[in-house]
Design an enzyme around this catalytic site. Structure first.
Site, PDB file in Angstrom:
ATOM      1  N   ASN A   9       0.871  -1.178   0.000  1.00  0.00           N
ATOM      2  CA  ASN A   9       0.000   0.000   0.000  1.00  0.00           C
ATOM      3  C   ASN A   9       0.907   1.227   0.000  1.00  0.00           C
ATOM      4  O   ASN A   9       1.473   1.574   1.024  1.00  0.00           O
ATOM      5  CB  ASN A   9      -0.886  -0.039   1.262  1.00  0.00           C
ATOM      6  CG  ASN A   9      -1.733   1.205   1.412  1.00  0.00           C
ATOM      7  OD1 ASN A   9      -1.824   2.022   0.497  1.00  0.00           O
ATOM      8  ND2 ASN A   9      -2.352   1.370   2.580  1.00  0.00           N
ATOM      9  N   LYS A  11       0.063   4.232  -0.275  1.00  0.00           N
ATOM     10  CA  LYS A  11      -0.620   5.414   0.254  1.00  0.00           C
ATOM     11  C   LYS A  11      -0.413   6.592  -0.710  1.00  0.00           C
ATOM     12  O   LYS A  11      -0.293   6.369  -1.913  1.00  0.00           O
ATOM     13  CB  LYS A  11      -0.152   5.706   1.676  1.00  0.00           C
ATOM     14  CG  LYS A  11      -0.201   4.429   2.543  1.00  0.00           C
ATOM     15  CD  LYS A  11      -0.056   4.662   3.997  1.00  0.00           C
ATOM     16  CE  LYS A  11      -0.134   3.326   4.723  1.00  0.00           C
ATOM     17  NZ  LYS A  11      -0.137   3.453   6.161  1.00  0.00           N
ATOM     18  N   HIS A  96      -9.614   0.945   4.852  1.00  0.00           N
ATOM     19  CA  HIS A  96      -8.316   1.127   5.514  1.00  0.00           C
ATOM     20  C   HIS A  96      -8.509   2.065   6.702  1.00  0.00           C
ATOM     21  O   HIS A  96      -9.327   2.997   6.646  1.00  0.00           O
ATOM     22  CB  HIS A  96      -7.301   1.705   4.519  1.00  0.00           C
ATOM     23  CG  HIS A  96      -5.920   1.759   5.084  1.00  0.00           C
ATOM     24  ND1 HIS A  96      -5.506   2.770   5.905  1.00  0.00           N
ATOM     25  CD2 HIS A  96      -4.883   0.891   4.984  1.00  0.00           C
ATOM     26  CE1 HIS A  96      -4.255   2.536   6.284  1.00  0.00           C
ATOM     27  NE2 HIS A  96      -3.854   1.391   5.732  1.00  0.00           N
ATOM     28  N   GLU A  98      -6.929   4.512   7.734  1.00  0.00           N
ATOM     29  CA  GLU A  98      -6.780   5.940   7.428  1.00  0.00           C
ATOM     30  C   GLU A  98      -8.062   6.485   6.785  1.00  0.00           C
ATOM     31  O   GLU A  98      -8.430   7.636   7.002  1.00  0.00           O
ATOM     32  CB  GLU A  98      -5.545   6.164   6.534  1.00  0.00           C
ATOM     33  CG  GLU A  98      -4.270   6.032   7.357  1.00  0.00           C
ATOM     34  CD  GLU A  98      -3.056   5.516   6.601  1.00  0.00           C
ATOM     35  OE1 GLU A  98      -3.016   5.614   5.367  1.00  0.00           O
ATOM     36  OE2 GLU A  98      -2.138   5.004   7.276  1.00  0.00           O
ATOM     37  N   GLU A 168      -5.412  -5.074  10.503  1.00  0.00           N
ATOM     38  CA  GLU A 168      -4.395  -4.041  10.707  1.00  0.00           C
ATOM     39  C   GLU A 168      -4.703  -3.280  11.991  1.00  0.00           C
ATOM     40  O   GLU A 168      -5.504  -2.324  11.981  1.00  0.00           O
ATOM     41  CB  GLU A 168      -4.396  -3.060   9.537  1.00  0.00           C
ATOM     42  CG  GLU A 168      -4.005  -3.685   8.223  1.00  0.00           C
ATOM     43  CD  GLU A 168      -3.434  -2.634   7.267  1.00  0.00           C
ATOM     44  OE1 GLU A 168      -2.286  -2.796   6.851  1.00  0.00           O
ATOM     45  OE2 GLU A 168      -4.131  -1.657   6.979  1.00  0.00           O
ATOM     46  N   GLY A 174       2.284   2.296  10.784  1.00  0.00           N
ATOM     47  CA  GLY A 174       3.230   3.403  10.652  1.00  0.00           C
ATOM     48  C   GLY A 174       3.906   3.803  11.951  1.00  0.00           C
ATOM     49  O   GLY A 174       4.502   4.872  12.033  1.00  0.00           O
ATOM     50  N   SER A 213       3.343  -1.977  10.414  1.00  0.00           N
ATOM     51  CA  SER A 213       4.796  -1.966  10.656  1.00  0.00           C
ATOM     52  C   SER A 213       5.493  -3.269  10.286  1.00  0.00           C
ATOM     53  O   SER A 213       6.450  -3.676  10.951  1.00  0.00           O
ATOM     54  CB  SER A 213       5.093  -1.557  12.110  1.00  0.00           C
ATOM     55  OG  SER A 213       4.650  -0.233  12.333  1.00  0.00           O
TER      56      SER A 213
HETATM   57  P1  PGA Z   1       2.724   0.370   7.608  1.00  0.00           P
HETATM   58  O1  PGA Z   1       1.276   0.584   6.952  1.00  0.00           O
HETATM   59  O2  PGA Z   1       3.289  -0.891   7.029  1.00  0.00           O
HETATM   60  O3  PGA Z   1       3.508   1.595   7.192  1.00  0.00           O
HETATM   61  O4  PGA Z   1       2.530   0.274   9.076  1.00  0.00           O
HETATM   62  C1  PGA Z   1       0.429  -0.516   6.715  1.00  0.00           C
HETATM   63  C2  PGA Z   1      -0.882  -0.047   6.152  1.00  0.00           C
HETATM   64  O5  PGA Z   1      -1.329   1.040   6.530  1.00  0.00           O
HETATM   65  O6  PGA Z   1      -1.511  -0.729   5.326  1.00  0.00           O
END
Ligand code: PGA
Length: 249
Positions: A9, A11, A96, A98, A168, A174, A213
């Site tokens: 992803n 983003k 997601h 976010e 997740e 993140g 992460s």
């Molecule tokens: P990350 O993000 O690997 O940077 O923690 C994962 C995601 O948001 O799908």
């Protein structure tokens, strides 16, 4: 045995030029993948450029990070699922964290998006996960199950068998904090049993990805955990060399 699914992803990172260079480097580094499924979700504006570079690599699937639930009309700024498919996407991330946290996306909207994705021949990856406050309040299972049931509520049993779920935990995205393989296995088990109650035996075929992460160092241990069928990776997917090593985990 199910093939592991490794989904990137990006983003809101990378433009068409960066994406082309990245995908060429990744494809050079990664011979045709026959034992795993790799998905890359670039920003929507780059779908066409990505599809062009990956023309000769049908083993690498392209995904869109978000779709709208209507096919066309007066919805300024939204992305149509059918248009995403025509541009080369075969997968759509839905719900997601976010989207839920920053853009107020509700469970009801994730349901409509899952349905719209399936209607346009996109495989939805329904994302679920608890915040740190919910985890501390021991509400993880309850939150994940609510998001799962709601998100799948507009799909028929036979359709649910062909989707992907991503667990997740919001506190792990993140942040550099990862669920332990044992913790991931626990929640994935909860999701698997819920799917089995909904659709019976085919639940064992639904890939359940872990995200939050993930990096080249922890990918192998997470993938080895029970009921972890793949990974959804943000930060560590932004460098083609790092992503290639996660894909080999
Ligand atoms: P990350 O993000 O690997 O940077 O923690 C994962 C995601 O948001 O799908």
């Amino acid at each position: 045995m199910k093939r592991p699914v490794l989904a990137a992803n990006w983003k809101m990172n990378m433009g068409p030029g960066d994406a082309r260079a990245y995908l060429r480097a990744f494809a050079d580094r990664t011979p045709a993948l026959t034992d795993r499924t790799v998905i890359i979700c670039p920003p929507a504006l780059i779908l066409l450029a990505a599809a062009e570079v990956l023309q000769e690599r049908p083993d690498i699937l392209i995904g869109i990070q978000n779709i709208y639930w209507e096919e066309k009309g007066a919805f300024t700024g939204e992305n149509s699922p059918g248009c995403a498919h025509e541009a080369g996407a075969r997968v759509a991330l839905v719900g997601h964290s976010e989207r839920r946290q920053l853009f107020g996306e509700t469970d009801e909207e994730t349901a409509k998006k899952c349905r719209a994705a399936v209607d346009s021949d996109l495989i939805p990856i329904l994302c679920v996960g608890e915040t740190s406050a919910e985890r501390e309040a021991k509400e993880t299972d309850q939150v994940v199950l609510r998001q799962l049931r709601a998100g799948l509520s507009e799909l028929a049993t036979g359709q649910i068998a062909h989707i992907v779920v991503a667990y997740e935990p919001v506190w792990a995205i993140g942040t550099g904090k990862t669920a332990t393989p044992a913790d991931a296995a626990d929640v994935h088990g909860v999701i698997r049993r819920a799917l089995a109650r909904m659709i019976g035996a085919p639940a064992s075929e639904v890939p359940i990805l872990y995200g939050g992460s993930v990096n080249a160092g922890n990918a192998g241990a997470l993938l080895a955990a029970a009921d972890v069928d793949g990974l959804l990776v943000g930060g560590a997917s932004l460098d083609p060399m790092v992503w290639a090593s996660v894909c080999r985990a």
